[in-house]
Scaffold this active site. Structure first.
Site: not given
Length: 790
Positions: A21, A39
């Site tokens: 990320r 996520n």
């Protein structure tokens, strides 16, 4: 200029717990894109708005430039409403979201301390100076701390440690390498060391003094407790062997850096790369001749700051007695780095257990189980969620061969070449046990459990299975298992309430694992050499030539049978196996060696045992017949006086390989005959020649080398017979005997010289640790075939 568009992108693979990320955040901002990333259970999802060319570049970067610990399997891109990526909002990291119904969930393995964290660890000006739990988005615990997915701090064992303001700032800063690094911590807010009432630095130094004074310390590692002592101290090593009940099996040794490893062993380029990899496995290396150890630092941390140059040369003889190779690995955590820096010497670092029991993970259990082994416990207050022992590898022909797939590698998924929609579990074998969960072409091989021989190991398997099914979201509806009804894994499999049960023959699973790893979907020729496995005819197999595919096989050749006097006792006593061959080998037209040739061997054994074994063999009492390559190696090792009794599985074969070394020798006599349509290697001439060579005074190493050459040539002859009958020209080498690098090299060279494609296991062990993956590949192919036939 093109009008902005909005896309929803989903990224599947190893993309959680690896800094993915933050990577997407940096890349999107650099491209001037707006939107968000999060996520979603087992994968990463992002919605992005911007110029079409910038979005195309983002997808290219995601595929090609993902973080080093990531593995992108595939990327899905579709158009999305503009409102899902608000204009003017920049690019942000959003809170994770569970979507279990559609999830593909992957558990990231642990990764060794990275160079950036290591610099901080030894920088007096850094706030994490000498902090054992230093980590960032590129390194640290993953599989051993995860309690659930999607991967966020509150779903790890780090939820017990609220971040301080400084750590919180790093966690929230997109420019920081600890941005969303879930296990991040510092001395103010993270886990702390403990030792008998001491904490932190004092606890560390107490452990250092104990090791420096010749003691044994139990250290709480990533995936379980480890036992440590000074690897240059013969008394300490001998005492560890006595307490752990491990008479001769080599110990792994941890050294601080590559230079230290090179002082102790020869390290080629491939071995260098795997030693310093984030996986940090134990690597089997050829040991250098020992030199006199250098002076040891005094107890109490006097080694601090001396660095690798102070590392003593040479290991205690008891570290790897009687074998040329030694298992070395580099530190995996900040704690390991600190211990090695303080002690300035190589350390034995072995599993925290007794004999073949599972590695201990629970603090209270550790103090109960290891109380008679350790002189002290260096522990900490971060729980270990999952049990992962150290991985073990070796190299051959420029590639890495997996011997034990555990910490650093497991449970990252592997491909299965023929995918099935039905989720399944493969229960594995009895020795070197693993299990495998598979669904839609992806197989998650569970942690190495050990030998399913007692309640503790069986409980460890149950716990690991429950955890991995929950984390991956795989709820098996099919079960694969070995044919042997006595295996605990088979009994467990048959007790499962599943729609499908698949019995997979042991040696078919061995070669199917190799084929599946290399993506084969068509037929191949399998060579499966190991100790013992139940054949489909009810006899014990172990030296098999199979013409196979993933869904089935037929036997094309084998080794001659010989009795196992006393059954399991013959496995523990290679001398019994040698007597089995001398007195009861399958009669194939060659007379057994005469008494005058066998007498020097039998005279050095206990006379009563020889009489008992001979009676058992002649009467056929408790003497199961086996066509086993592994048992033949045992017999040869005993005949040469290398090993009559073993304390661990494979000890005799290791002694035989070690004796042969790199010597080149012409083959001992061998013979291949035809029996009931099968090519059969008759080893009687080979064993008689061994005894004749001893009588003639031929050196044992030369005879050991000639034995290996004979087996390789006989194998080639069996293959040539199968080829003449139309067998495929791709050959898969599987089974624990192919851990023997000498045998692997000789067989591989002879087959390649005949123009054959030769494959063996690399990411999956060729030993029984790879059986569950092979079972999963077979079951998946059978399920796919059933679906196609409906």
């Amino acid at each position: 200029m093109s009008e902005p568009i909005t896309q929803h992108i989903e990224v599947f693979g190893r993309v959680q717990g690896v800094g993915f990320r933050p990577f997407v955040h940096r890349t999107a901002n650099a491209l001037g894109l707006e939107g968000w990333v999060r996520n979603v259970d087992g994968h990463v999802a992002l919605t992005v708005r911007g110029r079409p060319d910038a979005l195309r570049e983002l997808v290219v970067e995601i595929r090609a430039k993902a973080p080093p610990l990531a593995a992108v399997d595939r990327v899905h891109v579709r158009a999305a409403p503009a409102a899902t990526a608000p204009v003017g909002g920049g690019f942000t990291v959003r809170a994770s979201r569970a979507d279990r119904a559609a999830a593909e969930r992957e558990v990231p393995p642990d990764a060794a301390t990275c160079e950036a964290c290591l610099r901080e660890l030894f920088d007096p000006a850094d706030r994490r100076y000498r902090y054992p739990f230093v980590n960032c988005a590129d390194c640290g615990p993953r599989a051993t701390v995860i309690t659930d997915l999607p991967y966020d701090r509150e779903r790890t064992t780090m939820r017990h440690f609220p971040m301080c303001a400084s750590c919180g700032a790093e966690y929230a800063d997109p420019a920081d390498r600890r941005f969303h690094a879930e296990p991040l911590a510092c001395p103010r807010c993270g886990p702390r060391l403990a030792w008998d009432g001491l904490t932190g630095e004092e606890a560390l130094l107490a452990a250092v003094r104990t090791v420096a004074d010749g003691g044994i310390v139990a250290v709480k590692g990533l995936g379980g407790y480890q036992l440590m002592c000074d690897a240059t101290d013969p008394a300490a090593v001998a005492e560890l062997r006595r307490r752990k009940r491990r008479p001769v099996k080599p110990f792994a040794v941890m050294v601080p850096d590559l230079a230290s490893a090179r002082r102790l062993a020869h390290v080629n380029g491939t071995e260098r790369d795997v030693l310093i990899s984030p996986q940090r496995p134990v690597v089997l290396l050829t040991a250098r001749q020992p030199r006199r150890p250098g002076p040891r630092p005094a107890a109490g941390g006097a080694g601090r700051g001396r660095g690798p140059a102070a590392l003593a040369d040479g290991l205690a003889p008891g570290v790897h007695p009687g074998v040329r190779r030694t298992g070395l690995f580099l530190p995996t955590t900040g704690l390991h780095h600190l211990l090695l820096r303080e002690l300035a010497r190589p350390l034995v670092v072995t599993s925290g257990n007794i004999a073949d029991e599972p590695i201990v993970t629970d603090d209270a259990e550790a103090r109960r189980t290891l109380a008679t082994v350790a002189d002290g416990f260096l522990t900490h207050d971060r729980p270990i969620r999952a049990r992962y022992d150290d991985s073990v590898v070796q190299t051959a022909r420029g590639g890495v061969l997996m011997l034990r797939r555990a910490r650093g590698y497991a449970p990252a998924p592997l491909a299965v070449p023929v995918a099935a929609d039905v989720p399944l579990v493969a229960a594995g074998a009895q020795l070197k046990h693993t299990f495998t969960l598979a669904r839609r072409g992806r197989a998650h091989v569970g942690p190495h459990t050990g030998d399913l021989a007692d309640a503790a190991t069986y409980d460890a398997f149950h716990h690991a299975y429950a955890e991995l099914t929950r984390l991956t979201g795989i709820a098996p509806r099919a079960v694969a298992h070995d044919l042997h009804p006595g295996y605990l894994s088979t009994r467990w499999a048959l007790a499962q309430d599943a729609e499908h049960h698949f019995a997979v023959q042991h040696h078919h699973a061995h070669v199917a694992a190799v084929a599946a790893e290399h993506g084969l979907t068509g037929p191949f020729l399998g060579i499966a050499y190991d100790g013992l496995g139940l054949g489909d005819d009810g006899t014990l197999w172990g030296g098999e030539i199979l013409i196979a595919g993933l869904t089935g096989y037929r036997r094309a050749g084998r080794f001659a049978r010989a009795p196992l006097p006393g059954g399991e006792a013959a496995v523990r006593h290679p001398a019994r196996m040698a007597l089995g061959y001398l007195y009861g080998a399958e009669p194939l037209g060659v007379p057994r060696p005469p008494p005058w040739l066998t007498r020097p061997f039998t005279d050095r054994l206990d006379a009563r045992e020889v009489r008992v074994v001979r009676t058992l063999v002649e009467r056929g009492v408790n003497c199961p017949q086996a066509s086993s390559a592994g048992r033949l190696f045992d017999a040869a090792a005993s005949l040469l006086g290398l090993c009559d009794t073993v304390s661990y599985e494979g000890e005799a074969a290791v002694a035989l390989e070690n004796a042969a070394g790199v010597l080149r020798a012409d083959a001992l006599p061998w013979r291949v005959v035809r029996v009931n349509g099968l090519g059969v290697y008759d080893p009687s001439p080979t064993l008689s020649a061994l005894l004749q060579g001893l009588a003639d005074g031929v050196a044992v190493p030369l005879l050991a080398a000639a034995f290996h050459t004979a087996v390789a040539e006989a194998t080639t002859a069996l293959v040539e017979r199968a080829l003449a009958a139309g067998a495929p020209r791709t050959v898969c080498l599987g089974g624990g005997c192919f851990q023997n690098r000498r045998l692997l090299a000789d067989v591989g060279r002879l087959l390649r010289d005949r123009g054959l494609r030769v494959l063996t296991g690399r990411t999956v062990p060729v030993n029984d640790g790879g059986i569950s993956y092979g079972q999963a590949a077979v079951a998946s192919a059978r399920l796919a075939r059933q679906a196609k036939e409906r």
